[in-house]
Every structure is written in structure tokens, then in C-alpha cells.
Design an enzyme around this catalytic site. Structure first.
Site, short mmCIF file in Angstrom:
data_model
loop_
_atom_site.label_atom_id
_atom_site.label_comp_id
_atom_site.label_asym_id
_atom_site.label_seq_id
_atom_site.Cartn_x
_atom_site.Cartn_y
_atom_site.Cartn_z
N GLU A 192 35.60 44.27 31.15
CA GLU A 192 36.05 45.36 32.00
C GLU A 192 35.29 46.66 31.72
OE1 GLU A 192 40.46 45.30 32.72
OE2 GLU A 192 40.39 43.85 31.08
N VAL A 235 47.67 28.84 34.44
CA VAL A 235 47.13 28.76 33.09
C VAL A 235 46.38 30.06 32.81
CG1 VAL A 235 45.57 27.53 31.53
CG2 VAL A 235 46.92 26.26 33.23
N SER A 248 43.64 41.70 32.79
CA SER A 248 43.03 41.92 34.09
C SER A 248 42.73 40.63 34.86
CB SER A 248 41.74 42.73 33.94
OG SER A 248 41.39 43.33 35.17
N ARG A 278 57.82 38.56 45.93
CA ARG A 278 56.99 39.74 46.16
C ARG A 278 56.59 40.34 44.81
NH1 ARG A 278 60.71 42.98 50.38
NH2 ARG A 278 59.05 44.54 50.15
N ASP A 325 54.72 45.04 35.67
CA ASP A 325 54.63 44.21 36.87
C ASP A 325 55.80 43.24 36.95
OD1 ASP A 325 52.23 45.55 37.02
OD2 ASP A 325 51.02 43.82 36.42
N ASN A 335 51.16 46.42 31.09
CA ASN A 335 49.77 46.79 30.83
C ASN A 335 49.78 48.19 30.24
OD1 ASN A 335 47.05 47.62 31.02
ND2 ASN A 335 46.69 46.27 32.74
N SER A 392 43.64 54.07 41.49
CA SER A 392 44.28 52.94 40.84
C SER A 392 45.79 53.01 41.04
CB SER A 392 43.97 52.93 39.34
OG SER A 392 42.60 52.75 39.11
#
Length: 367
Positions: free
Chosen positions: A16, A192, A199, A235, A309, A325, A334
């Protein structure tokens, strides 16, 4: 008034690297705005993909260009410090600029950046820095350890099976039993994932035993810890958290996309994913997500910032936590900054608050 010198640390050795540069560009721009320019002075530090730390003109060049610096462009004048993997028999050298930094803003996404390693270095330097410490960063990076902490906090989450590389590679006789266990516990489809890459790197959605075996083998080549999760029909909601011991949650956002799942390409290819902020969900669901986000933040001992999330199953009304995260993408567009923009905190003000939270946490860390 004396300006605080902010050491923005970016680049890094993970996959990243380029995302980190974009985040650092946005932070540098925010520090130069009228509301921050009189309080802060930017001191950029760039870590090349080979591990070399650069200070001085080189980081400025990367920020201006927005692309990684080629090794051929490196020079002895710019070389600031080497990581242990590059030390060999050379002494570890520190540039004079390091001593000038009042507070660090590490924006290194992925391994060797948000997993507690750099945070440990900054802690040893006894320097204040933005974001979670060693514990929060490590728990936030390792999906298996993270889910253990979530379970202890009583957070509902997706069913999963945790494995390691040795279980997959060392004994061929055991491997069929692993497949049986995953099929009985999770069924198909399932996901998996390498436990520590972040990310969406290395993630595979599998629908059969042959796909499962291939995905496990690939994941084991990327990480020594692997997690397999049940698929959820729901969702995808996200919530940003800001603060230290008394954090607050942003409005809730939703991610939509047309691909099979939210993989790396979908995440970082413009136009492949869309956001809805605030998410069009019942108020009680939004409140539940916000409460669970704060609980997750505290469960892993996060600090400063985090994005959490979730999956929302409309058919059942269940909200399941997916992951946290602790160093999310940080460009002005972002998800994390956008959630706060829609909650009344502008990007420059968000950067200012994060720096202040870093100073606050450092001042009380030994009390």
C-alpha cells in the site's frame, strides 16, 4: 506562537506504498491551510520500498509528484536512516530532522506501518504520535486476534475458522480434515484471507473444495496466519471513530459495488465502488452501528482514529461487525474523512484534532 513541527511519515515497504503517498499528500495540504498553517510546520519523512528512510528534499519531491521515488534518484545527501533489514554491518543513522519533530503523523498503511512495528519505534523514542499504540495497532491488523477481542467484548460477528501456515503445508494428511471442518462450520461460499495484510490483499471468495484448497495455499504463501470467514448476504456499512478514551462515532456510511466482493481492485479503482453518506438505514440500526463501533474501538485499545466495518442483514435485522482499521485511507476523498465531513468536521480540522489527540495521549500515557 511557536509552531509545532509535525513529522509526517509515509511510503513504507507494504503493498500500500502508493496509497500512503496519497494520504500524506492530503495531510500535507491540510497542514498548509489557513486554519493550520500558523500552528504547524510540516517535516516529511519518506520510507522507500527498499526500507530506506529519506528526509529533506526527497520527501518533498515525492509529495509534489505523488509517485514513489526510484532508487536511482536516491542520494547520500537524502539518506536519513535505514531499517534493520538494511543495516547489515552499518550503524543505524538518524537525521537531525528527527530530533526536531514535536509530534509524528505516521501514515504507513499495511504491514510494517499500521501493525504496531513503527508505533513501537515511536514509543521507544518517547515521541507523541497520531493513532493507536502498539497493542491497538497489532490487534487491529491481525484479523484473528481482532476477532478474539471482539468476542470478548460481546460483539456479534461472522462465523470464522482460524488457521496457520503449518496446518496447511506441513502435513498433507491433515489438510482434508481442515477442508471438512471449514465446510461443516462455514459452508460455501466463504472467504479465505491472510490475517495480516490488510486492504483486501490476497482475499479470495471460494465456492468449492478445489477453490478452497487453492485459496488456502495462496493465503499461506502470503501470511503465516489465515482466516476463513462465512459469506454474509447483507449491506456493507462503515463508521468512523475519533478520540482516545472517550471516542465519538461519525454518521454511518454504506459501500455499494457491482463486483463479486469488495476486493483490492474494487477498493482502489475509481468508479468501481460508490458511497452513500449517511447510509439509508433505520435510525435504530445507525445507532447500533455507532455504539458497536465505539465498543470495538475500546476493545482493541485503539486511539486517535479508526474505521469500523459492518454487515447489516436486512432480512433478520442483525448487525455483524466485520473488522476495524486503525489506519484507514486518509485522502480527502477516502471514506474515513468523508464520514467526518458529513458529521460536521472538515478535513483540515480533522487533521488538527488528530494531532491534538496524539499530544493528549502522550501527556497522560505515564499517569
Amino acid at each position: 506562537m511557536t509552531k509545532l513541527k509535525v513529522g509526517v511519515l509515509f511510503g513504507g515497504r507494504s503493498g500500500e506504498h502508493e496509497v500512503s503517498i496519497k494520504s500524506a499528500q492530503a495531510i500535507a495540504k491540510a497542514l498548509s491551510t489557513s486554519q493550520n498553517a500558523d500552528k504547524y510546520e510540516l517535516l516529511p519523512f519518506y520510507i522507500q520500498k527498499n526500507g530506506k528512510w529519506l528526509a529533506g528534499q526527497a520527501p518533498q519531491k515525492v509529495l509534489e509528484a505523488g509517485v514513489p521515488l526510484l532508487e536511482a534518484e536516491d542520494s547520500a545527501a537524502n539518506l536519513a536512516v535505514k531499517t534493520t533489514s538494511n543495516i547489515q554491518n552499518s550503524p543505524w543513522q538518524s537525521p537531525s530532522q528527527v530530533a526536531e519533530v514535536d509530534v509524528w503523523f505516521p501514515i504507513l498503511h499495511g504491514p510494517n506501518g499500521e501493525d504496531g512495528t513503527v508505533q513501537g519505534l515511536l514509543t521507544l523514542m518517547q515521541a507523541p504520535f497520531v493513532g493507536s499504540g502498539v497493542l491497538g495497532s497489532a490487534l487491529g491488523m491481525d484479523k484473528i486476534a481482532m476477532k478474539t477481542a471482539f468476542a470478548q467484548a460481546g460483539l456479534a460477528q461472522v462465523e470464522y475458522v482460524a488457521l496457520n501456515r503449518a496446518q496447511i503445508w506441513s502435513n498433507p494428511c491433515i489438510f482434508p480434515k481442515i477442508g471438512d471442518r471449514i465446510e461443516e462450520t462455514l459452508g460455501y461460499p466463504c472467504f479465505v484471507k491472510p490475517a495480516n495484510l490488510g486492504s483486501s490483499v490476497g482475499i479470495a471468495k471460494v465456492r468449492s473444495r478445489s477453490e478452497l484448497e487453492t485459496a488456502l495455499d495462496r493465503a499461506a504463501s502470503l501470511d503465516r496466519r489465515i482466516i476463513v470467514e462465512a459469506a454474509v448476504v447483507g449491506r456493507e456499512l462503515e463508521c468512523a471513530v475519533l478520540g482516545n478514551d472517550n471516542p465519538k462515532a461519525s454518521v454511518v456510511g454504506e459501500i455499494t459495488y457491482n463486483s463479486d466482493f469488495y476486493d483490492y481492485e474494487t477498493k482502489y479503482t475509481q468508479g468501481k465502488a460508490n458511497w452513500v453518506i449517511p447510509a439509508k438505514v433505520p435510525e435504530e440500526i445507525a445507532q447500533q452501528v455507532q455504539e458497536m463501533a465505539v465498543t470495538a474501538f475500546l476493545a482493541v485499545d485503539a486511539a486517535g482514529l479508526a474505521r469500523v466495518d459492518f454487515f447489516y442483514e436486512e432480512a433478520t435485522g442483525r448487525v455483524l461487525i466485520n473488522e476495524i482499521n486503525t489506519l484507514p485511507g486518509f485522502t480527502a476523498t477516502s471514506m474515513y474523512p468523508q464520514l467526518w465531513e458529513n458529521s460536521g468536521i472538515s478535513f483540515p480540522e480533522l487533521v488538527n484534532q488528530l494531532i491534538q489527540f496524539a499530544l493528549e495521549r502522550h501527556s497522560t500515557s505515564n499517569q
